[in-house]
Design a protein around this motif. Structure first.
Motif, mmCIF file in Angstrom:
data_model
loop_
_atom_site.group_PDB
_atom_site.id
_atom_site.type_symbol
_atom_site.label_atom_id
_atom_site.label_comp_id
_atom_site.label_asym_id
_atom_site.label_seq_id
_atom_site.Cartn_x
_atom_site.Cartn_y
_atom_site.Cartn_z
ATOM 1 N N ILE A 123 0.789 -0.865 -0.196
ATOM 2 C CA ILE A 123 -0.056 0.144 -0.145
ATOM 3 C C ILE A 123 1.003 1.966 -0.283
ATOM 4 N N PRO A 124 2.128 1.416 1.089
ATOM 5 C CA PRO A 124 2.432 3.063 1.209
ATOM 6 C C PRO A 124 2.936 2.518 0.136
ATOM 7 N N GLY A 125 3.900 1.813 -0.619
ATOM 8 C CA GLY A 125 4.498 1.766 -2.138
ATOM 9 C C GLY A 125 3.654 2.124 -2.930
ATOM 10 N N MET A 126 2.682 1.654 -3.404
ATOM 11 C CA MET A 126 2.361 2.051 -4.472
ATOM 12 C C MET A 126 1.801 3.726 -4.096
ATOM 13 N N SER A 254 -5.311 15.883 4.544
ATOM 14 C CA SER A 254 -5.471 14.969 4.202
ATOM 15 C C SER A 254 -4.749 13.984 4.933
ATOM 16 N N LEU A 255 -3.646 14.742 5.277
ATOM 17 C CA LEU A 255 -3.131 14.195 6.444
ATOM 18 C C LEU A 255 -2.854 14.119 7.744
ATOM 19 N N ASP A 256 -3.320 15.028 7.874
ATOM 20 C CA ASP A 256 -4.082 15.675 9.151
ATOM 21 C C ASP A 256 -5.524 14.522 9.530
ATOM 22 N N ASN A 257 -6.061 13.867 7.977
ATOM 23 C CA ASN A 257 -7.271 13.287 8.354
ATOM 24 C C ASN A 257 -7.252 11.236 8.174
ATOM 25 N N ALA A 258 -5.981 11.376 8.056
ATOM 26 C CA ALA A 258 -5.794 10.012 7.931
ATOM 27 C C ALA A 258 -4.994 9.879 9.746
ATOM 28 N N PHE A 259 -4.118 10.826 10.341
ATOM 29 C CA PHE A 259 -4.152 10.811 11.117
ATOM 30 C C PHE A 259 -5.236 10.472 11.873
ATOM 31 N N HIS A 274 4.625 5.036 6.973
ATOM 32 C CA HIS A 274 4.554 4.722 6.016
ATOM 33 C C HIS A 274 4.219 6.187 5.397
ATOM 34 N N ALA A 275 3.186 6.896 6.376
ATOM 35 C CA ALA A 275 2.831 8.842 6.223
ATOM 36 C C ALA A 275 3.856 9.147 6.051
#
Length: 557
Positions: A123-126, A254-259, A274-275
């Motif tokens: 997932i993170p690689g892609m 959006s990275l904030d949303n992920a966290f 990965h983030a």
């Protein structure tokens, strides 16, 4: 279209000739070319069915007016690679996958891409490749595995088997029970059934906006998954028409949303690694302190195995990721609801109608497990650049712990030592020289943490490492200690019996040594010889950065 580079004009007759050899007809030449970046293989449970998934996705692309082209990446099963040298290759495979996908996209000039990952590093690689090339992209994973059931109807999973090994060694269960766990813990295809790294990342793809709602929780064997595959094939054509690209979606907000989701669910500590790597590829400044600030504001409202008895199928029935995000969105300013997503709508629009259907599985804000998030970043003289702990999986009595260091120089030594009874209640296990450079490859420590749990020491022993943990790890397990031992970090200066202090609520981790003593030990420290001197791991070790920056590769031009 981007694909015009390889298909338009008289000069491209040879290119078209080669494409015709792949099955294209005149009618296909003017259609969008869509890369299907698959990761099917026959040795990873989360990927054994992805060949069939790709067929469904490709048909959906054709029905929507595109031309699909499938290619595959490698995929490593962290569970099968666990406990031997193979685990060192897992994190390094992330960079190999990113490079491979980038190469395929650049070489063949696709107009868009559908990524079909499922397990940990794929997932993170892609994702890293997607932001490098920055063409319209949508993620649709293979889905989580169902939880198993033992003969008494109890839910079991991969962690049940790992912990069963230590229980068997300690004489707590017999061989028949261990065999039962082995035969029932992983009953279907799909990413392992708890909130381990694979499912954490697939769920975060929803929150960050790169995957459709349901991507992280609808089971691999659920017919509803086919609807996701069909929608992904249709939606990629719309994204190509709109030219909505990964760097339009993946932003600091959006990275904030992920966290926020990560904190609300107590996801795997590997999501931090990965983030940060994804942020690096996207040239976004993002650090551990920003993650801690989110943790301070976001309550933990859902706990999934290994932190509870719930599994991904339960979260899906309870309302899924959208329900979790909708609940925490009631805290003003926590989520960035205006962020665009691959649905063509904002995150706020995606989640606005989602409701909690089982408040025992997904808690309301009023009944949160804790007022702060499920992950915590620690600092102190033992980890000046930071360390990570899955606080949602730590017993209350272990949130603060002080004890003597019991030191192992590798994961293998630690496994032998724990099973041999060298670790006692009150100890702090130190596993070092397992960082990005020192390991190399930053092995996951699921075996030693499971052995600690299986030996009944989960609420009396802490474990600290410059390596990392499986998403299946629970307990007072602190990883990603930076700087790592191989570059002279404090963890490499410890001696047996040094007193280590852990205070998770205060976000502190330290060793009771004076600055002068640490400086003296540092002056006497000698860099260890590399463990691996050839092949891709040697290359990885020579270029890998610290865990606090994502353990990405850096080099000088």
């Amino acid at each position: 279209m981007r694909s015009d580079m390889v298909k338009q004009g008289f000069q491209k007759a040879p290119h078209r000739g080669l494409l015709r050899a792949c099955g294209l007809k005149d009618a296909d030449i003017n259609k969008p070319f869509v890369a299907i970046a698959n990761s099917f293989c026959e040795v990873v449970p989360g990927h054994v069915h992805l060949n069939k998934v790709a067929e469904k996705v490709k048909q959906a692309v054709r029905d929507a007016g595109g031309v699909p082209f499938e290619f595959n990446t490698i995929a490593i099963c962290d569970g099968i690679a666990m406990g031997h040298t193979g685990m060192k290759y897992s994190l390094a495979s992330r960079e190999i996958i990113a490079d491979a996908v980038e190469a395929m996209l650049r070489a063949h000039c696709f107009d868009g891409m559908i990524c079909i990952p499922n397990c940990d590093k794929i997932i993170p690689g892609m994702l890293m490749a997607a932001v490098r090339v920055n063409i319209p992209t949508i993620f649709v994973s293979g889905g989580p595995m169902a939880a198993g059931k033992d003969s008494k109807g109890n839910a079991v999973d991969l962690i049940s088997i790992f912990e069963g090994v230590a229980s068997f060694k300690a004489g707590k269960i017999d061989e028949k029970r261990l065999h039962e766990l082995e035969c029932t813990g992983c009953p279907t295809a799909g990413s392992c059934s708890g909130m381990f790294t694979a499912n954490s990342m697939n769920c975060l793809c929803e929150a960050i906006g790169m995957a459709l709602p349901g991507n992280g929780t609808v089971l691999a064997v659920d017919p509803k998954r086919d609807e996701l595959y069909a929608e992904a094939g249709k939606q990629i054509i719309k994204l190509i028409e709109k030219d909505l690209k990964p760097l339009d979606i993946i932003t600091p907000e959006s990275l904030d949303n992920a966290f926020v989701l990560d904190m609300a669910m107590g996801g795997s500590t590997n999501t931090v690694l990965h983030a940060l790597a994804l942020a690096s590829e996207a040239e976004i400044k993002y650090d551990l302190e920003r993650i801690n600030k989110i943790s301070e504001k976001c309550p933990n409202i859902c706990k999934v195995s290994p932190s509870s008895g719930w599994h991904m199928e339960d979260v899906d029935k309870a309302g899924g990721i959208s329900a979790i995000l909708n609940e925490v969105s009631k805290l003003k300013g926590l989520l960035n609801l205006d962020c665009p997503t691959v649905t063509g709508k904002t995150l706020g629009e995606n989640i606005k109608n989602a409701k909690i259907k089982n408040a025992d599985c997904i808690h309301t804000l009023e009944n949160a497990y804790s007022k702060t998030g499920g992950l915590t970043i620690l600092h102190g003289n033992l980890a000046p650049n930071g360390a990570v702990v899955k606080s949602a999986g730590v017993a209350a009595k272990m949130l603060k712990h002080t004890g003597p260091a019991v030191i192992f120089e590798s994961q293998e030594d630690a496994c032998e030592g724990i099973l041999a009874g060298k670790v006692k209640a009150g100890d702090v296990v130190i596993i070092r020289n397992e960082g990005p450079k020192g390991g190399p490859g930053m092995q996951e420590m699921l075996s030693p943490t499971s052995y600690i749990m299986g030996a009944g020491l989960g609420e009396s022993v802490a474990l600290i490492t410059d390596g990392r943990f499986s998403g299946g790890t629970r307990g007072a397990c602190i990883g990603h200690v930076s700087p790592e031992a191989a570059v002279g970090g404090t963890i490499g200066l410890l001696k047996a019996g040094d007193i280590v202090e852990i205070d998770i609520p205060a976000k502190k981790i330290s060793v009771k040594l004076s600055d002068d003593e640490l400086a003296k030990r540092k002056s006497q420290w000698k860099k260890p010889a590399p463990r691996i001197t050839k092949g891709c791991l040697a290359k990885y070790a020579s270029m890998a950065t610290s865990a606090d920056t994502g353990a990405v590769l850096k080099w000088t031009l």
